[in-house]
Scaffold this motif. Structure first.
Motif, PDB file in Angstrom:
ATOM      1  N   UNK A 122       0.838  -1.206   0.000  1.00 22.96           N
ATOM      2  CA  UNK A 122       0.000   0.000   0.000  1.00 22.96           C
ATOM      3  C   UNK A 122       0.872   1.256   0.000  1.00 22.96           C
ATOM      4  N   UNK A 123       1.945   1.249   0.800  1.00 28.86           N
ATOM      5  CA  UNK A 123       2.825   2.415   0.869  1.00 28.86           C
ATOM      6  C   UNK A 123       3.526   2.664  -0.463  1.00 28.86           C
ATOM      7  N   UNK A 124       3.967   1.599  -1.103  1.00 28.98           N
ATOM      8  CA  UNK A 124       4.596   1.755  -2.424  1.00 28.98           C
ATOM      9  C   UNK A 124       3.591   2.331  -3.417  1.00 28.98           C
ATOM     10  N   UNK A 125       2.361   1.839  -3.377  1.00 32.74           N
ATOM     11  CA  UNK A 125       1.331   2.359  -4.273  1.00 32.74           C
ATOM     12  C   UNK A 125       1.051   3.831  -4.035  1.00 32.74           C
ATOM     13  N   UNK A 126       0.986   4.226  -2.757  1.00 31.78           N
ATOM     14  CA  UNK A 126       0.759   5.636  -2.432  1.00 31.78           C
ATOM     15  C   UNK A 126       1.881   6.505  -2.982  1.00 31.78           C
ATOM     16  N   UNK A 127       3.128   6.053  -2.794  1.00 32.72           N
ATOM     17  CA  UNK A 127       4.270   6.849  -3.262  1.00 32.72           C
ATOM     18  C   UNK A 127       4.327   6.935  -4.779  1.00 32.72           C
ATOM     19  N   UNK A 177       3.721  10.304  -9.583  1.00 29.88           N
ATOM     20  CA  UNK A 177       3.066  10.599 -10.860  1.00 29.88           C
ATOM     21  C   UNK A 177       2.307  11.922 -10.770  1.00 29.88           C
ATOM     22  N   UNK A 178       1.597  12.142  -9.651  1.00 30.04           N
ATOM     23  CA  UNK A 178       0.861  13.393  -9.476  1.00 30.04           C
ATOM     24  C   UNK A 178       1.808  14.587  -9.517  1.00 30.04           C
ATOM     25  N   UNK A 179       2.995  14.443  -8.907  1.00 29.61           N
ATOM     26  CA  UNK A 179       3.961  15.525  -8.925  1.00 29.61           C
ATOM     27  C   UNK A 179       4.482  15.847 -10.316  1.00 29.61           C
ATOM     28  N   UNK A 180       4.434  14.859 -11.209  1.00 27.92           N
ATOM     29  CA  UNK A 180       4.901  15.071 -12.586  1.00 27.92           C
ATOM     30  C   UNK A 180       3.895  15.852 -13.423  1.00 27.92           C
ATOM     31  N   UNK A 197       6.185  12.680   4.070  1.00 23.56           N
ATOM     32  CA  UNK A 197       6.324  11.763   2.931  1.00 23.56           C
ATOM     33  C   UNK A 197       5.638  12.336   1.695  1.00 23.56           C
ATOM     34  N   UNK A 198       4.433  12.864   1.889  1.00 27.59           N
ATOM     35  CA  UNK A 198       3.694  13.412   0.752  1.00 27.59           C
ATOM     36  C   UNK A 198       4.412  14.603   0.138  1.00 27.59           C
ATOM     37  N   UNK A 199       4.847  15.536   0.974  1.00 28.43           N
ATOM     38  CA  UNK A 199       5.541  16.722   0.466  1.00 28.43           C
ATOM     39  C   UNK A 199       6.862  16.327  -0.193  1.00 28.43           C
ATOM     40  N   UNK A 200       7.538  15.314   0.346  1.00 26.44           N
ATOM     41  CA  UNK A 200       8.806  14.859  -0.229  1.00 26.44           C
ATOM     42  C   UNK A 200       8.595  14.298  -1.630  1.00 26.44           C
ATOM     43  N   UNK A 201       7.546  13.500  -1.814  1.00 27.63           N
ATOM     44  CA  UNK A 201       7.225  12.996  -3.148  1.00 27.63           C
ATOM     45  C   UNK A 201       6.940  14.132  -4.118  1.00 27.63           C
ATOM     46  N   UNK A 202       6.105  15.064  -3.690  1.00 26.27           N
ATOM     47  CA  UNK A 202       5.722  16.170  -4.569  1.00 26.27           C
ATOM     48  C   UNK A 202       6.895  17.116  -4.816  1.00 26.27           C
TER      49      UNK A 202
END
Length: 443
Positions: free
Chosen positions: A336-341, A346-349, A381-386
């Motif tokens: 689930x965590x991998x899927x979220x990341x 992708x959203x950040x792109x 985690x969310x902000x880091x991905x974005x």
């Protein structure tokens, strides 16, 4: 059929090249009327409830403070301070660029403002000193992203608003990851430029740079110290930052220090001379306020619309149903965590950071909590991905701004940030696997 109608409405408006604000507003109205069996009046009520929050004041305050400091002299003085102490290190100017971005990020909260303020000084200095153009562009564009993870961070404020997570805790949680990424960028800058000539250390120069930059360096200490000790809230920290920046730019960092008034000038004449020769004047301040207002005119309507959609989703129970469905079909929390990341990467792109937070934060936070992820840690985690999305096409804002600011091709910018994206990917894994990096100040 109802959902197909909503999809047709959104696609039709996008084909007609309508703004994202208008598209989301019309979709929200559609959901209120045809899905939730509500009324358009409810939308207005949701907008009021979204805007009637004290913490929202922190966003314009930090944005305005950052713009004041970038148009004044604080950025230049930070660069001088950092370079005075890194000059004896191989690649010292490159390391100073990274450290300057980190320090400026800690007093303004914006990636774009950080990159433009520091880049306008450091990019010509790096290229003139023999550093490759590709490295200079990549380092500044990438280090500029520190502005959205090192507190005060406007994306962290947005996440806190959309998920009801304590913003002061989010700020404290951003310190560790921000310093870690800064250290990784600085280490890479040192390594790839280790053969560059060094400059001798000058104690006198370091002392002058310290005197010139000490007030700028003190600001993040004052803000974070005040938040950490409970002296003031994040909103009050924004007010402190703005007031501090105005006082420093108008009355301390003034060219009147080096351009004295003519001999025989009286007190009134000296004051007029000071006001005419300082770094920041009322006309420039008016321009800065207008630029900040234009940015807020885009951000705040999006925030209100997203809050209304979040209210509808909360009443419908859709997030809870989604969480229960995923947990019932996926056994492994790591899957689930991998899927979220992957979703966030992708959203950040393809989306700007603010829109991605407004849309995904209310949906993904309950899912992360269901697998045992602390909501504050998940915010990081969310902000880091974005944050990585700032450097990935097609909507990487730092790429676009760097292309325009440094007058290089889009392809050059993309190639220049690739090593830094690899560093950020490794950093993201560390932040996910070791929650203590984010939460050590909260324990």
């Amino acid at each position: 059929m109802v959902w197909l109608g909503m999809l047709a409405l959104a696609l039709g408006m996008l084909v007609l090249r309508q703004s994202l604000v208008l598209v989301l507003a019309m979709v929200t109205v559609y959901i209120h009327v045809f899905v939730a069996d509500g009324k358009v009046e409810y939308l207005i009520q949701d907008f009021w409830f979204a805007a009637d929050r004290e913490v929202l004041l922190s966003i314009p305050l930090f944005m305005l403070a950052g713009n004041v400091m970038s148009r004044g002299s604080i950025a230049r003085r930070l660069v001088n301070f950092m370079h005075a102490f890194t000059s004896p290190i191989p690649g010292g100017l490159a390391v100073a660029a990274v450290l300057s971005c980190a320090a400026f990020a800690a007093i303004n909260g914006s990636s774009i403002v950080t990159m433009l303020a520091i880049g306008s000084i450091m990019y010509p200095a790096l290229t003139a000193s023999g550093y490759s153009e590709r490295f200079a562009v990549g380092a500044i564009a990438s280090a500029g992203t520190l502005g959205i993870i090192i507190p005060p961070s406007i994306p962290l404020i947005l996440y806190g608003i959309m998920t009801d997570v304590n913003i002061a805790h989010l700020f404290l949680a951003g310190v560790g990851p921000g310093l870690l990424l800064m250290a990784m960028f600085a280490g890479y800058s040192f390594w790839v430029n280790r053969k560059m000539p060094r400059e001798p250390f000058s104690a006198a120069g370091a002392w002058r740079a310290t005197l010139g930059g000490i007030l700028a360096i003190a600001l993040p200490v004052i803000m974070m110290g005040g938040i950490y000790t409970g002296r003031f809230s994040p909103t009050e920290a924004g007010a402190v930052a703005l007031a501090y920046a105005l006082v420093i730019e108008f009355f301390v960092h003034a060219r009147a220090e080096t351009l004295p008034a003519p001999a025989g000038t009286g007190p009134v004449g000296r004051l007029k001379h000071h006001l005419a020769t300082r770094e920041m004047d009322l006309r420039l301040l008016g321009t800065v306020v207008l630029e900040t207002s234009r940015l807020l005119a885009i951000l705040l309507p999006l925030l209100c619309i997203a809050s209304s959609l979040n209210t509808i989703l909360d009443h419908s129970g859709a997030p809870k149903q989604m969480v229960q469905h995923l947990i019932g079909n996926i056994d492994s929390p790591w899957v689930i965590m991998v899927g979220i990341n992957l979703l966030l990467l992708v959203a950040g792109c393809v989306m700007d950071v603010g829109s991605a937070i407004l849309i995904f934060a209310p949906l993904l936070k309950p899912l992360a909590q269901s697998i045992g992820v602390d909501p504050v840690h998940f915010g990081i985690i969310m902000i880091s991905n974005l944050e990585i999305g700032y450097l990935t096409p097609p909507v990487g804002l730092n790429l676009i701004v760097a292309m325009a600011a440094f007058k290089v091709s889009f392809g050059t910018v993309i190639r220049s940030v690739q090593p830094f994206i690899a560093i950020m990917a490794a950093w993201l894994v560390l932040v996910i696997v070791y929650p203590a990096i984010s939460l050590f100040l909260l324990r």
